[in-house]
Scaffold this motif. Sequence first.
Motif, PDB file in Angstrom:
ATOM      1  N   LEU A  26      -4.153   1.035   0.514  1.00 46.92           N
ATOM      2  CA  LEU A  26      -4.059   0.193   1.711  1.00 46.92           C
ATOM      3  C   LEU A  26      -5.010  -0.999   1.632  1.00 46.92           C
ATOM      4  O   LEU A  26      -4.698  -2.077   2.150  1.00 46.92           O
ATOM      5  CB  LEU A  26      -4.309   1.027   2.965  1.00 46.92           C
ATOM      6  CG  LEU A  26      -3.141   1.939   3.352  1.00 46.92           C
ATOM      7  CD1 LEU A  26      -3.539   2.860   4.495  1.00 46.92           C
ATOM      8  CD2 LEU A  26      -1.915   1.122   3.733  1.00 46.92           C
ATOM      9  N   LEU A  51      -3.782  -1.958   9.291  1.00 45.59           N
ATOM     10  CA  LEU A  51      -3.731  -1.084   8.120  1.00 45.59           C
ATOM     11  C   LEU A  51      -4.864  -0.058   8.132  1.00 45.59           C
ATOM     12  O   LEU A  51      -4.695   1.058   7.652  1.00 45.59           O
ATOM     13  CB  LEU A  51      -3.724  -1.910   6.843  1.00 45.59           C
ATOM     14  CG  LEU A  51      -2.420  -2.686   6.625  1.00 45.59           C
ATOM     15  CD1 LEU A  51      -2.507  -3.559   5.397  1.00 45.59           C
ATOM     16  CD2 LEU A  51      -1.233  -1.763   6.539  1.00 45.59           C
ATOM     17  N   TRP A  55      -4.369   4.013   8.063  1.00 49.87           N
ATOM     18  CA  TRP A  55      -5.130   4.897   7.179  1.00 49.87           C
ATOM     19  C   TRP A  55      -5.807   6.021   7.958  1.00 49.87           C
ATOM     20  O   TRP A  55      -5.781   7.185   7.532  1.00 49.87           O
ATOM     21  CB  TRP A  55      -6.175   4.108   6.388  1.00 49.87           C
ATOM     22  CG  TRP A  55      -6.982   5.012   5.506  1.00 49.87           C
ATOM     23  CD1 TRP A  55      -6.597   5.558   4.320  1.00 49.87           C
ATOM     24  CD2 TRP A  55      -8.291   5.506   5.765  1.00 49.87           C
ATOM     25  NE1 TRP A  55      -7.595   6.363   3.816  1.00 49.87           N
ATOM     26  CE2 TRP A  55      -8.646   6.348   4.691  1.00 49.87           C
ATOM     27  CE3 TRP A  55      -9.204   5.323   6.794  1.00 49.87           C
ATOM     28  CZ2 TRP A  55      -9.875   6.998   4.622  1.00 49.87           C
ATOM     29  CZ3 TRP A  55     -10.428   5.971   6.725  1.00 49.87           C
ATOM     30  CH2 TRP A  55     -10.742   6.792   5.648  1.00 49.87           C
TER      31      TRP A  55
END
Length: 160
Positions: A26, A51, A55
């Motif tokens: 990521l 992002l 995660w």
Amino acid sequence: MADNWVRPYEPGPGRWLVIAWEAFALAMLTWATIRQFDLMGHGLRVVACLLAAVWVVGAWRILQLGVYVSPEGVLVRGLVRSRAMRWREIAGVRLHRSTHRLGPFEIENGNTVLLERVDGATVNTELWEKGMDFHTRPKVFRAVYQEIRKRHQTAAADPA
């Protein structure tokens, strides 16, 4: 159903490797997105935060992944969804030798634990002897399988 779910095994160290790998992937996706679209300011922060949130949620689900048992039944937590079943809905617990075909070749994939439902359907669990929890601990895999079978047999013997 029950609130007293117990995972009959300790998660393996492979989970942390998967979480670290996902963080790296990521981070690379974030970097590539920022460079591709020349993001600055708010756009950069939005992509990075989005992002990072993906995660965190993914890491939490990976840590929760597995099979949990209680006196009332079994809970299978997957990456995307969870499924709870009462012991009386389960006809049996068995090992399944999984294989994959690649042209004329058959590749052994190891044992998985399947739950056979009373209606004839089978439910895959997250228990795989070559997976992240049991790859280096085959005795733990067998012990967990035996524990789930024992709990199912105990529940089936007790009509209450």
